[in-house]
Write a protein that holds these residues in place. Structure first.
Motif, PDB file in Angstrom:
ATOM      1  N   THR A 154       0.660  -1.157  -0.039  1.00 24.79           N
ATOM      2  CA  THR A 154      -0.012  -0.051  -0.086  1.00 24.79           C
ATOM      3  C   THR A 154       0.930   1.155   0.152  1.00 24.79           C
ATOM      4  O   THR A 154       1.045   1.855  -0.995  1.00 24.79           O
ATOM      5  CB  THR A 154      -0.996  -0.061   1.278  1.00 24.79           C
ATOM      6  N   VAL A 155       1.432   1.554   1.099  1.00 24.98           N
ATOM      7  CA  VAL A 155       2.287   2.802   1.335  1.00 24.98           C
ATOM      8  C   VAL A 155       3.363   2.794   0.311  1.00 24.98           C
ATOM      9  O   VAL A 155       3.507   3.703  -0.361  1.00 24.98           O
ATOM     10  CB  VAL A 155       2.678   3.038   2.694  1.00 24.98           C
ATOM     11  N   LEU A 165       5.917  10.010 -10.462  1.00 23.53           N
ATOM     12  CA  LEU A 165       5.056  11.215 -11.188  1.00 23.53           C
ATOM     13  C   LEU A 165       3.884  10.374 -11.908  1.00 23.53           C
ATOM     14  O   LEU A 165       3.410  10.811 -12.793  1.00 23.53           O
ATOM     15  CB  LEU A 165       5.935  12.066 -12.293  1.00 23.53           C
ATOM     16  N   SER A 166       3.530   9.259 -11.293  1.00 24.05           N
ATOM     17  CA  SER A 166       2.194   8.722 -11.746  1.00 24.05           C
ATOM     18  C   SER A 166       1.461   8.379 -10.537  1.00 24.05           C
ATOM     19  O   SER A 166       1.384   6.973 -10.355  1.00 24.05           O
ATOM     20  CB  SER A 166       2.570   7.463 -12.621  1.00 24.05           C
ATOM     21  N   PRO A 167       1.029   9.462  -9.494  1.00 28.14           N
ATOM     22  CA  PRO A 167       0.453   9.093  -8.486  1.00 28.14           C
ATOM     23  C   PRO A 167      -0.845   8.072  -8.422  1.00 28.14           C
ATOM     24  O   PRO A 167      -1.517   8.169  -9.351  1.00 28.14           O
ATOM     25  CB  PRO A 167       0.091  10.514  -8.022  1.00 28.14           C
ATOM     26  N   HIS A 168      -0.829   7.099  -7.663  1.00 31.91           N
ATOM     27  CA  HIS A 168      -2.139   6.103  -7.432  1.00 31.91           C
ATOM     28  C   HIS A 168      -2.386   6.423  -6.015  1.00 31.91           C
ATOM     29  O   HIS A 168      -2.108   5.688  -5.101  1.00 31.91           O
ATOM     30  CB  HIS A 168      -1.370   4.829  -7.489  1.00 31.91           C
ATOM     31  N   VAL A 175      -5.428   2.091   4.345  1.00 30.90           N
ATOM     32  CA  VAL A 175      -4.667   1.935   5.300  1.00 30.90           C
ATOM     33  C   VAL A 175      -5.404   2.753   6.615  1.00 30.90           C
ATOM     34  O   VAL A 175      -6.066   3.866   6.281  1.00 30.90           O
ATOM     35  CB  VAL A 175      -3.149   2.483   5.087  1.00 30.90           C
ATOM     36  N   PRO A 176      -4.900   2.308   7.955  1.00 37.26           N
ATOM     37  CA  PRO A 176      -5.403   2.825   8.880  1.00 37.26           C
ATOM     38  C   PRO A 176      -5.353   4.350   8.976  1.00 37.26           C
ATOM     39  O   PRO A 176      -4.218   4.887   8.569  1.00 37.26           O
ATOM     40  CB  PRO A 176      -4.784   2.255  10.253  1.00 37.26           C
TER      41      PRO A 176
END
Lengths: 222, 480
Positions: A154-155, A165-168, A175-176
C-alpha cells in the motif's frame, strides 16, 4: 476532488516542491544562517541523553524508511528477503529506533520548555519544528506498535508512484487513519524543513573523514 | 624546504601590570554583541589560578590539543570518525558556566529613580535569561589572587611542587598572563573542524573561522587546548581572535598590542619551514617541543633563506619585515621568549618572556649564578607554564634578564660596566645594549614590525571601491 486526492496527490507535490526549491533558495540566499543552532553550551546535562537518543534513533529510522519504502519488494525478493521477513525486520527495527527517537524527542521537547536558558533562546520556529518532529515520530511509533497493516503493498508502492510522477492515491485508501496522519505530518515536516533548523542534516561533514588536518587558504584573484 | 611566513607575538610578562587595558578595546571592537558577551578574545589571568574558562590548561578534563600516540601525532580527543560519532553531544565542550554567565545591570532603575529614602539598587541581570542572578564567577574572578588559596589547588602548573606551601600567604607569588589566540603552526582547532571552516591564512598564518562555512559543530572549541575558540550561542557559529587582521593588513598592530600601556607586546614576522612542522609537533619528549619549534624558524638575515623565501613566493616586504622581526630576536636569537604549554603540541605563536620576581631569603649571600633560585616565583612553576616542565630554557631566560639588569645598573650607576655577569649569561655587551633597547625603550616602530598586506594583486580594487567592509546582503539580514 476528494480528501484522499488532496492529501496524497496534491499535498505531496506541494511538499516536495517547497522541499527542493526551499533548500536551494535558502542555501543561496541565506548562507550565514545555515548551521546546527546548537544550544549545548547553554545546557548540557539533559542534552547528553536526549540528543544522542534522538539522533541515533532518527538516523536509523530514516535509513529504514529509505530502504524499506523506496526499494521495490521484487528486488528484495530476488535477494531472498521475502515480504514476511521484510515486514519483521521493519517492525522490529522500527520499534527499537522509533522508541529511541520518540524518547529522545520527548526529552528534547521537555528540555527546551523547562530550561529557562534554552527556552529563552528558542524561536517559535524551533518549537514548531521540534513539535512537528515529535508528532511525526509519535504517530510512526504508534503505528509500528499498535496499528499494523500491509505497508509493502500500500504505502510503499504509493510513495514510489509519487516519485515516479504517476500518483496512485487509491493504493493507500484502505490503510488505517494513523498511517495517513503519519504521512501527512511527515509531508508537512518535509515541506517546512528548508525554513527550519533541520537544514543542518545536509551538512553532515562527510568530507572531514578524507581531509588533511590543517587547512591553508590563499588569497586568490577573484 | 617549504618556507612560509607567520605573524607572531611576544609578551614580556616581566612588564605586565595586569591593567586589562588590552582586553577593553578588544571587547569593545570585536565581542560587544549578543551571544558574545562572555567571549574575550583577549583576557588577562592572574596565576596561580584556574583561569578562563575554568581549568583550561587541564587537558585531562578537556582533551584539547594533540597527543603522541602509537600511530604518531593525533588529536587528543580522537580522529575524524570518533568526532562524527560524538557530533550529537560533545562531552569535551565547555558549558557557559565554565566561562561565566554574562550579566548586566538595569541601570534605568538608578537613572530613572524618583527621590527615595534609601538608595535605589540595580541588581545583576543575566544576559542569557534576563532574570535576576547571583554573580558567582566572572571573567576575571581570580584577579590579583582572589580566592587563589582555593582555586590555586587546581592549577596544573604546580605539578612537581608543593602547592599547599606556595599558596600560603607568606609564600604566595603571582604573575599576570594576558592571553589571545596562539595562531598555532599546527592548530588543533583547524584540524578539529568538521566543516573545514577554520583555516590558516597562507600569507601570514592568522587562524580564522569562515563565518559562512561554519556549521556550528563546536569541535574547534573543545579541540583548542588554550580554549581560545568560542561558540556564539546567538549566531550558532564559532568565533575567535582574528589577530585584528583588518588592522594588520594596514600595517597596524592588534588592538591589544596597540593599547598596552606597559608596552609589553611585540609583533613581528617569522619565516619557518612548513615541511618540518609535523615532525616538530611529533617530537618524542614533551621537553623537546620547545627546541623543535625554535628549530623551525629561519633567519631572514641569512641571504640563502631570504632568496629561498622569495622563490617560494613570499612578498619582498614580508621578508624585509622578517629581517627586523622583534619576535625573532626575542624568541630565537636571545632565547628570552618561550611558548606557553608546548606540550599541547600545537606549536603556538604567541610567546612569553618569563617574569622576574622579588628575591626571597636575602639574609644569605648568593652569587649572580644562584640569584634566580631566590626569585619568589618558583622556576618549576614557570617551566610547567612555558617549557613543558623543562627548567633549562626558563633558567636561561631569567638568567639573561637578571644579567642585563645587573649590567645596566653597573653601567649607569657605578659607571663601571660589569661585563662578567653578561659573559656568565652568554651575552656580549653589544647584545646586551640591543636587548636593553628592545626591552626597555623600543618605540612603536621597533616593537611592531608589520608589513602591509598586498591586496592589489588579488583583488579588483576598483570594483571593491565603496563596498569594502560591508557584509553581503545575506549576512546583514535578520540579526538572529
Amino acid at each position: 476532488m476528494n480528501w484522499d486526492n488532496l492529501a496524497f496527490v496534491v499535498f505531496p507535490y506541494i511538499s516536495l516542491t517547497t522541499f527542493t526549491v526551499g533548500h536551494a533558495y535558502r542555501y543561496v540566499a541565506d548562507p550565514f544562517h545555515w548551521n546546527s543552532k546548537s544550544s549545548e553550551i547553554l545546557e548540557k546535562d539533559r542534552l547528553k541523553y536526549a540528543s544522542v537518543l534522538f539522533h541515533y534513533g532518527i538516523v536509523f529510522t530514516f535509513l529504514g524508511h529509505f530502504a524499506g519504502l523506496l526499494v521495490p519488494q521484487s528486488f528484495l525478493t530476488s535477494l531472498s528477503i521475502t515480504p514476511a521477513i521484510h515486514m519483521r525486520i521493519a517492525l522490529v527495527s522500527g520499534m527499537l529506533f522509533g522508541l529511541l527517537a520518540l524518547v529522545g524527542a520527548g526529552l528534547l521537547l521537555w528540555r527546551r520548555l523547562s530550561q529557562p536558558r534554552v527556552f529563552r533562546h528558542s524561536s517559535a520556529n524551533d518549537l514548531a519544528t521540534l513539535g512537528l518532529v515529535a508528532l511525526v515520530i509519535a504517530l510512526g511509533t504508534y503505528n509500528v506498535f499498535f496499528a499494523h497493516c500491509d505497508v509493502l503493498d500500500t504505502v510503499a508502492p504509493w510513495i514510489r508512484s509519487i516519485l515516479l510522477l504517476s500518483p496512485h492515491p487509491g493504493l493507500i485508501a484502505t490503510v488505517p487513519l494513523t498511517y495517513k496522519l503519519h504521512i501527512v505530518a511527515a509531508l508537512a515536516l518535509l515541506g517546512f524543513s528548508p525554513f527550519s533548523r533541520l537544514i543542518h542534516i545536509w551538512s553532515v561533514p562527510v568530507p572531514y573523514l578524507f581531509r588533511s588536518p590543517v587547512v591553508f587558504r590563499q588569497r586568490r584573484a577573484r | 624546504m617549504k618556507i612560509k611566513a607567520q605573524l607572531g607575538m611576544v609578551m614580556n610578562l616581566d612588564k605586565c601590570l595586569g591593567c586589562h587595558t588590552c582586553s577593553i578595546p578588544c571587547k569593545n571592537v570585536w565581542t560587544n554583541r549578543t551571544g558574545a558577551e562572555y567571549i574575550w578574545y583577549n583576557n588577562v589571568e592572574t596565576k596561580p589560578g584556574i583561569g578562563y574558562p575554568k581549568r583550561w590548561e587541564n587537558q585531562d578534563q578537556w582533551e584539547g590539543g594533540w597527543t603522541l600516540g602509537k600511530k604518531g601525532l593525533a588529536l587528543r580527543s580522537g580522529g575524524a570518525a570518533k568526532k562524527l560519532a560524538k557530533i550529537f553531544h560533545n562531552p569535551d565542550l565547555p558549558r557557559i558556566d565554565d566561562y561565566y554567565e554574562p550579566w548586566s545591570y538595569d541601570y534605568e532603575k538608578l537613572t530613572g529613580s524618583p527621590e527615595l529614602k534609601h538608595q535605589p539598587s540595580a541588581r545583576p541581570k543575566s544576559l542569557i535569561t534576563g532574570e535576576n542572578m547571583r554573580v558567582q564567577w566572572g571573567p576575571n574572578w581570580e584577579d590579583d589572587l582572589a580566592g587563589a588559596n582555593v582555586t590555586g589547588l587546581d592549577d596544573v602548573n604546580f605539578a612537581g611542587l608543593e602547592k599547599e606551601i606556595y599558596l600560603q600567604f607568606k609564600n604566595v607569588f603571582m604573575l599576570y598572563l594576558p592571553r589571545i589566540c596562539e595562531h598555532c603552526l599546527n592548530p588543533a582547532c583547524v584540524a578539529s573542524c568538521p566543516s573545514g571552516a577554520l583555516y590558516k591564512r597562507d600569507e601570514d598564518g592568522i587562524v580564522l573561522v569562515d563565518q559562512e562555512r561554519c556549521r556550528g559543530w563546536r569541535f574547534c572549541v573543545s579541540g583548542c587546548p588554550y580554549k581560545k575558540v568560542y561558540y556564539n550561542w546567538k549566531t550558532g557559529r564559532s568565533e575567535k581572535c582574528l589577530f585584528c587582521y583588518p588592522r594588520i593588513e594596514a600595517g597596524l598592530p592588534t588592538l591589544c598590542a596597540e593599547s598596552c600601556v606597559g608596552r609589553i607586546r611585540y609583533i613581528g614576522v617569522m619565516l619557518y619551514d612548513a615541511e618540518r612542522v609535523p615532525a616538530a609537533a611529533a617530537a618524542a619528549r614533551d621537553g623537546d617541543l620547545y627546541s623543535a619549534q625554535t628549530d623551525l624558524f629561519l633567519d631572514a638575515n641569512d641571504p640563502a633563506v631570504a632568496s629561498a623565501a622569495a622563490t617560494a613566493g613570499i612578498a619582498a616586504h614580508m621578508i624585509d619585515a622578517a629581517k627586523n622581526s622583534p619576535v625573532y630576536k626575542l624568541a630565537v636569537e636571545w632565547r628570552l621568549a618561550l611558548p606557553p604549554h608546548p606540550e599541547f603540541r600545537t606549536l603556538p605563536m604567541v610567546w612569553y618572556i618569563p617574569p622576574l620576581s622579588p628575591l626571597v631569603n636575602l639574609s644569605e649571600k648568593v652569587g649572580a649564578a644562584g640569584i634566580i633560585d631566590r626569585l619568589r616565583i618558583p622556576i618549576k612553576y614557570l617551566a610547567n607554564l612555558l617549557a613543558a616542565g623543562d627548567e633549562a630554557p626558563v633558567r636561561l631566560a631569567l638568567k639573561r634578564l637578571m644579567a642585563l639588569r645587573t649590567y645596566m645598573r653597573s653601567k649607569q650607576l657605578a659607571k663601571s660596566p660589569d661585563a662578567a655577569v653578561l659573559e656568565d649569561a652568554g651575552l656580549s655587551p653589544d647584545e646586551a645594549e640591543k636587548m636593553y633597547r628592545l626591552l626597555a625603550i623600543a618605540k612603536y616602530g621597533e616593537r611592531f614590525v608589520i608589513p602591509t598586506a598586498q591586496r592589489e594583486g588579488v583583488e579588483n580594487l576598483h570594483r571593491e571601491r565603496g563596498q569594502c567592509g560591508f557584509p553581503p546582503q545575506s549576512q546583514g539580514r535578520k540579526d538572529e
